[in-house]
Write a protein that holds these residues in place. Structure first.
Motif, PDB file in Angstrom:
ATOM      1  N   GLY A 180       0.745  -1.365   0.004  1.00 32.56           N
ATOM      2  CA  GLY A 180       0.138  -0.031   0.021  1.00 32.56           C
ATOM      3  C   GLY A 180       0.622   1.329   0.084  1.00 32.56           C
ATOM      4  N   ASP A 181       0.165   2.364   0.330  1.00 33.13           N
ATOM      5  CA  ASP A 181       1.156   3.435   0.391  1.00 33.13           C
ATOM      6  C   ASP A 181       1.807   3.649   1.590  1.00 33.13           C
ATOM      7  N   ILE A 209       8.526   4.775  -2.399  1.00 33.53           N
ATOM      8  CA  ILE A 209       8.960   4.840  -3.951  1.00 33.53           C
ATOM      9  C   ILE A 209       8.820   6.271  -4.521  1.00 33.53           C
ATOM     10  N   THR A 210       7.880   6.988  -3.865  1.00 34.03           N
ATOM     11  CA  THR A 210       7.635   8.384  -4.535  1.00 34.03           C
ATOM     12  C   THR A 210       8.987   9.135  -4.010  1.00 34.03           C
ATOM     13  N   GLN A 211       9.184   8.998  -2.804  1.00 31.11           N
ATOM     14  CA  GLN A 211      10.214   9.674  -2.014  1.00 31.11           C
ATOM     15  C   GLN A 211      11.509   9.463  -2.926  1.00 31.11           C
ATOM     16  N   LYS A 237       5.403   9.061 -10.564  1.00 29.50           N
ATOM     17  CA  LYS A 237       5.386   7.303 -10.311  1.00 29.50           C
ATOM     18  C   LYS A 237       4.221   6.720 -11.132  1.00 29.50           C
ATOM     19  N   GLU A 238       3.172   7.372 -10.850  1.00 31.26           N
ATOM     20  CA  GLU A 238       1.831   6.293 -11.284  1.00 31.26           C
ATOM     21  C   GLU A 238       1.980   6.564 -12.867  1.00 31.26           C
ATOM     22  N   MET A 239       2.109   7.391 -13.310  1.00 32.43           N
ATOM     23  CA  MET A 239       2.083   7.609 -14.829  1.00 32.43           C
ATOM     24  C   MET A 239       3.374   6.861 -15.602  1.00 32.43           C
ATOM     25  N   TYR A 240       4.436   6.945 -15.181  1.00 31.04           N
ATOM     26  CA  TYR A 240       5.713   6.542 -16.100  1.00 31.04           C
ATOM     27  C   TYR A 240       6.371   5.337 -15.617  1.00 31.04           C
ATOM     28  N   CYS A 241       6.318   5.144 -14.237  1.00 29.65           N
ATOM     29  CA  CYS A 241       7.134   4.222 -13.663  1.00 29.65           C
ATOM     30  C   CYS A 241       6.585   2.552 -14.287  1.00 29.65           C
ATOM     31  N   TYR A 242       7.873   1.905 -14.257  1.00 29.77           N
ATOM     32  CA  TYR A 242       7.540   0.416 -14.825  1.00 29.77           C
ATOM     33  C   TYR A 242       8.616  -0.457 -14.278  1.00 29.77           C
ATOM     34  N   ASN A 243       8.495  -1.677 -14.310  1.00 31.61           N
ATOM     35  CA  ASN A 243       9.615  -2.635 -13.760  1.00 31.61           C
ATOM     36  C   ASN A 243      10.313  -3.223 -14.984  1.00 31.61           C
ATOM     37  N   SER A 244      11.586  -3.377 -15.018  1.00 19.23           N
ATOM     38  CA  SER A 244      12.280  -3.927 -16.296  1.00 19.23           C
ATOM     39  C   SER A 244      12.777  -5.288 -15.879  1.00 19.23           C
ATOM     40  N   SER A 277       9.000  22.980 -17.169  1.00 21.92           N
ATOM     41  CA  SER A 277       9.195  21.552 -17.588  1.00 21.92           C
ATOM     42  C   SER A 277      10.524  20.546 -17.078  1.00 21.92           C
ATOM     43  N   PHE A 278      10.586  19.322 -17.033  1.00 21.57           N
ATOM     44  CA  PHE A 278      11.874  18.793 -16.664  1.00 21.57           C
ATOM     45  C   PHE A 278      11.517  17.270 -17.405  1.00 21.57           C
ATOM     46  N   ASP A 279      12.657  16.611 -17.466  1.00 15.34           N
ATOM     47  CA  ASP A 279      12.830  15.202 -18.204  1.00 15.34           C
ATOM     48  C   ASP A 279      12.577  14.189 -16.845  1.00 15.34           C
ATOM     49  N   ILE A 280      11.968  13.244 -17.475  1.00 18.57           N
ATOM     50  CA  ILE A 280      11.835  11.850 -16.676  1.00 18.57           C
ATOM     51  C   ILE A 280      12.576  10.912 -17.236  1.00 18.57           C
ATOM     52  N   GLY A 281      13.600  10.445 -16.628  1.00 16.72           N
ATOM     53  CA  GLY A 281      14.803   9.302 -17.494  1.00 16.72           C
ATOM     54  C   GLY A 281      14.666   8.119 -16.780  1.00 16.72           C
ATOM     55  N   TYR A 282      16.051   7.568 -15.966  1.00 17.26           N
ATOM     56  CA  TYR A 282      16.144   6.435 -15.365  1.00 17.26           C
ATOM     57  C   TYR A 282      15.238   6.080 -14.367  1.00 17.26           C
ATOM     58  N   GLU A 283      14.674   7.246 -13.394  1.00 17.99           N
ATOM     59  CA  GLU A 283      13.699   6.887 -12.615  1.00 17.99           C
ATOM     60  C   GLU A 283      12.529   6.079 -13.180  1.00 17.99           C
ATOM     61  N   ARG A 284      12.094   6.101 -14.194  1.00 23.05           N
ATOM     62  CA  ARG A 284      11.052   5.356 -14.692  1.00 23.05           C
ATOM     63  C   ARG A 284      11.263   3.995 -14.151  1.00 23.05           C
ATOM     64  N   PHE A 285      12.486   3.528 -14.276  1.00 17.54           N
ATOM     65  CA  PHE A 285      12.754   1.878 -14.022  1.00 17.54           C
ATOM     66  C   PHE A 285      13.207   1.594 -12.547  1.00 17.54           C
ATOM     67  N   LEU A 286      14.146   2.714 -12.250  1.00 14.88           N
ATOM     68  CA  LEU A 286      14.546   2.592 -11.011  1.00 14.88           C
ATOM     69  C   LEU A 286      13.673   2.701  -9.864  1.00 14.88           C
ATOM     70  N   GLY A 287      12.661   3.571  -9.854  1.00 15.00           N
ATOM     71  CA  GLY A 287      11.774   3.794  -8.820  1.00 15.00           C
ATOM     72  C   GLY A 287      11.222   2.167  -8.227  1.00 15.00           C
ATOM     73  N   PRO A 288      10.486   1.518  -9.093  1.00 14.34           N
ATOM     74  CA  PRO A 288      10.109   0.138  -8.861  1.00 14.34           C
ATOM     75  C   PRO A 288      11.121  -0.685  -8.627  1.00 14.34           C
ATOM     76  N   GLU A 289      12.421  -0.616  -8.865  1.00 11.86           N
ATOM     77  CA  GLU A 289      13.413  -1.402  -8.831  1.00 11.86           C
ATOM     78  C   GLU A 289      13.728  -1.578  -7.478  1.00 11.86           C
ATOM     79  N   VAL A 290      13.615  -0.618  -6.621  1.00 12.62           N
ATOM     80  CA  VAL A 290      13.719  -0.720  -4.922  1.00 12.62           C
ATOM     81  C   VAL A 290      13.113  -2.021  -4.430  1.00 12.62           C
ATOM     82  N   PHE A 291      11.991  -2.648  -4.978  1.00 10.55           N
ATOM     83  CA  PHE A 291      11.565  -3.728  -4.572  1.00 10.55           C
ATOM     84  C   PHE A 291      12.343  -4.888  -4.549  1.00 10.55           C
TER      85      PHE A 291
END
Lengths: 427, 350
Positions: A180-181, A209-211, A237-244, A277-291
């Motif tokens: 959960g959150d 993950i947000t942090q 996080k909700e829109m762009y993150c994914y697991n690789s 505006s800003f770029d969203i890069g590696y955090e897209r897959f690094l975020g959920p990688e924490v698990f």
């Protein structure tokens, strides 16, 4: 018409969001942040409300004990004026402030559902770590304040399993991975009963993950308005993150074709109205990688989630383990990352297969053990799995008989809530 | 929140979602129940499911006609409303209160189409065509809110009719005796519009729980009391009595049993002028729910104070502990145990 013929109210109080709705629906009617904005001014009021005091309050245009907001309104109200304090009644899936919790429920019932609590049975949820005292408090508030005719306190993991009951092959044995959150738990359930001693928790949950995403963005020097940064990171996080499947491959992909993978975020600063505006890069897959690699975010915890699940199953009774591996159920908003289920499946399968290969090698080929089936199940209602399970359970015909009733409460007191009413006569 | 809100949040949220993303061809089938047994059922059938139903029945040419028809279908929302079961003294026409159909037509215009007969188990079924909503943002929002307050429109229709007459100071010929209006399942409140310049509204107040009865009675007495304060001179005058007031002479006996007394409001034309009419209708219609809400709120408030009191008492007990024990607790730092009275006593004895 008596209360049993009306649909029950299902309230799933999560650390981040509360899901409210009526039994029989597929989706909760409302999903609101579990937060209350309280006007604390009435705390300082003198003992014994006199008439003069009332008139003073009336003239000031407030009814201080009713002057509070919940959900989205609470957030916007506390931003707009200084007299409200935000209070989060649930922290790490445990209720810490019963005053605000009671207020929260009051608004859920009267403002959001606008129903009469005396007309409906209630199904509330609790996490596996809730203490019996907390359950008593819950019952006290529901029966004393709201006069509900009946109430059932269900365990979140069991509900998450029952959410799968609508599928052709219902199963009440499985490991529930509830992220959960505010808290992450791995809970083994066998035939609908929780094996309490084998519950494992994982110190990383949705807000971490947000942090982490926010931290990565900041470290790269992206310009994010500080007053809104957490909100923006949550949306990223909700829109762009994914697991690789593998970080190295992912890094290569990004370096070869940045235009394809690196996303742009545009917004308007809330204070000044200047677009940014800003770029969203590696955090897209690094975020959920924490698990799967917690060491990249925290120092003191190094066991990946698949290992925690494996430890959890290994600590369960030996005759239940195959059933548990066969049905690993995901629940909670933070399991919604694309590829999360696939990744968990591969990693868990690998751990189990390695162990079997090792044991086969040790036995020297005399005995070949059966391969263990590992299934990580995701289903369409995963996000509201607990709520949906509650909706399914409370529309069963047996539900009303298995509730704590108002009569029982009046007869025995709040202690009835300590045990499940299914074991009636044992308390 | 002091007053209950008239538009149902549940309906409003679904309708707004539909208007914002109409192309999301998701089937929708939701139920909701509000206080006093008002039930909603809202349905959207998307293209695919309608087509599937059709293909099984019709030939190819007809299918094309069906397609054109169902292409518009995501905009069509079917809303069914069920009302509380009326007591014998309140009169319903075809399952709806007096004047409800006219009120719906006047409020929603071309957007809503009443289906006859209504869906099984419901009193009213409407087909809402969201593509006919006004294009202006503000007007559209206003109409959506109006649709979400369907309860007020339907149940409040007779009350509105009487109060409108009051505003123009006329008495409709057939409306000169005691009128019973349903507001809760098998319960009604009464209107006495005999005179042109005032309408008397009487509520028999009933509560289930014994604590609620006591709280509600004192709440109502306070209400009468606070009506007398200077700031509220223009509010409708109100009275509370434990026995049925004289105005209710002609009412059936079973409608006159109340365990929290009777409340009487006298409404004058100045209370229903112009825009005040809507608010007055809603407040009168939901008076019982309003009292019940505030009874619950005061119980909650009392609990808050009781909890605070217990906390301060526990603190006092903690302060009374001998010094040695305090330091022990600090070292371990993990004591969750709350001191019970017995233990406190034995501690002070030792």
């Amino acid at each position: 018409m008596d209360a049993a013929s009306r649909p029950a109210v299902v309230i799933d109080n999560g650390t981040g969001y509360t899901k409210i709705g009526f039994a029989g629906n597929v989706e909760p009617s409302f999903v609101i942040p579990s937060v209350v904005a309280v006007n604390e001014s009435f705390l300082n009021q003198s003992e014994g409300r006199s008439m003069g005091n009332y008139i003073a309050q009336y003239n000031a245009g407030i009814m201080a004990d009713l002057d509070f907001f919940i959900g989205e309104e609470a957030v916007s109200q506390s931003r707009a004026s200084g007299i409200y304090n935000l209070s989060y009644p649930i922290q790490h899936s445990k209720v810490t402030n019963w005053d605000t919790m009671e207020k929260f429920w009051q608004q859920c019932i009267y403002n959001y559902l606008s129903c009469d609590p005396e007309d409906h049975y209630f199904l509330l949820t609790e996490s596996p770590i809730t203490s019996p005292e907390d359950r008593e408090y819950m019952g006290e508030i529901m029966f004393e304040t709201f006069n509900v005719p009946g109430m059932y306190i269900a365990l979140q993991p069991v509900l998450a399993l029952s959410a799968g009951c609508s599928t052709p092959k219902p199963q009440m044995t499985g490991v529930v991975v509830d992220i959960g959150d505010g808290a992450t738990h791995v809970v083994p359930v066998v035939d609908g009963y929780i094996i309490g001693s084998s519950i494992k928790s994982f110190p990383i949950s949705g807000s971490d993950i947000t942090q982490f995403v926010l931290q990565l963005l900041r470290e790269r020097g992206e310009l994010i308005p500080p007053e809104d940064s957490f909100e923006i990171a949550r949306k990223v996080k909700e829109m762009y993150c994914y697991n690789s499947s593998s970080i190295v491959k992912e890094y290569n992909k990004y370096d070869k074709k940045p235009e394809k993978y690196i996303k742009q975020w545009t917004g308007v600063k809330p204070m000044t109205g200047v677009p940014f505006s800003f770029d969203i890069g590696y955090e897209r897959f690094l975020g959920p990688e924490v698990f799967f690699h917690p060491e990249i975010y925290v120092d003191d915890f190094r066991t990946p989630l698949p290992d925690v699940i494996d430890m959890c199953v290994q600590s369960a009774p030996i005759d239940t383990r195959r059933g548990l591996y066969k049905n690993v159920v995901l629940s909670g908003g933070s399991t919604m990352f694309k590829g999360f289920q696939k990744r968990l499946q591969t990693d868990l399968k690998k751990i189990v297969d390695d162990r079997i290969a090792a044991s086969n090698a040790r036995l020297g080929g005399d005995v070949i053990s059966h391969p263990v089936e590992v299934n990580v199940v995701s289903h369409p209602v995963q996000r509201f799995a607990v709520w949906f399970g509650g909706s399914v359970v409370s529309s069963l015909p047996e539900f009303h008989e298995s509730c704590h009733t108002k009569e029982d409460y009046d007869e025995y007191g709040a202690s009835i809530c300590r045990t499940s009413p299914i074991f009636k006569g044992m308390y | 929140m002091i007053l209950l809100q008239s538009p149902s949040r549940f309906l409003l949220q679904i309708l707004q979602d539909r208007v914002l993303s109409p192309d999301k061809g998701v089937d929708l089938d939701c139920h909701s129940v509000e206080f006093d047994d008002v039930r909603y059922h809202i349905q959207v059938k998307s293209l695919i499911s309608v087509l599937l139903q059709m293909t099984s029945l019709v030939v190819v040419i007809e299918l094309r006609i069906g397609l054109q028809f169902s292409m518009r279908n995501p905009h069509v929302v079917v809303l069914s409303v069920s009302l509380p079961i009326p007591p014998p003294e309140a009169i319903f026409f075809d399952g709806l209160p007096f004047g409800a159909i006219e009120a719906i037509k006047a409020a929603y215009g071309a957007v809503a189409q009443i289906l006859d007969p209504p869906k099984d188990g419901y009193n009213l079924t409407m087909k809402l065509n969201l593509s006919k909503l006004p294009s202006d943002e503000e007007q559209r929002q206003a109409l959506l809110v109006k649709i979400a307050s369907v309860r007020e429109v339907v149940l409040g229709a007779p009350l509105r009719f009487v109060l409108k007459n009051l505003a123009t100071k006329t008495v409709a010929p057939e409306m000169d005796q005691l009128i019973a209006l349903v507001h809760r399942p098998k319960e009604s409140f009464f209107l006495l519009p005999q005179q042109a310049e005032k309408v008397t509204v009487v509520y028999p107040m009933r509560f289930q729980d014994s604590t609620d009865i006591v709280l509600a009675t004192s709440f109502l007495q306070e209400l009468i009391e606070s009506r007398r304060t200077a700031g509220l001179n223009n509010a409708p005058s109100c009275m509370w009595s434990p026995s049925p007031p004289l105005e209710l002479k002609g009412a059936p006996a079973q409608a006159l049993t109340a365990n929290a007394g009777f409340v009487t409001f006298v409404i004058f034309p100045r209370h229903v002028e112009g825009k005040k009419l809507d608010r007055t209708v809603w407040s009168l219609l939901t008076f019982h729910a309003y009292v019940s809400y505030h009874v619950k709120c005061s119980e909650g408030f009392m609990h808050t104070r009781m909890r605070r009191r217990v906390e301060s008492l526990i603190q006092a007990l903690d302060r009374a502990k001998p010094e040695s024990e305090k330091s022990k607790k600090l070292v371990s730092g993990k004591s969750f145990k709350r001191l019970s009275l017995n233990e406190a006593r034995s501690n002070s004895n030792s």
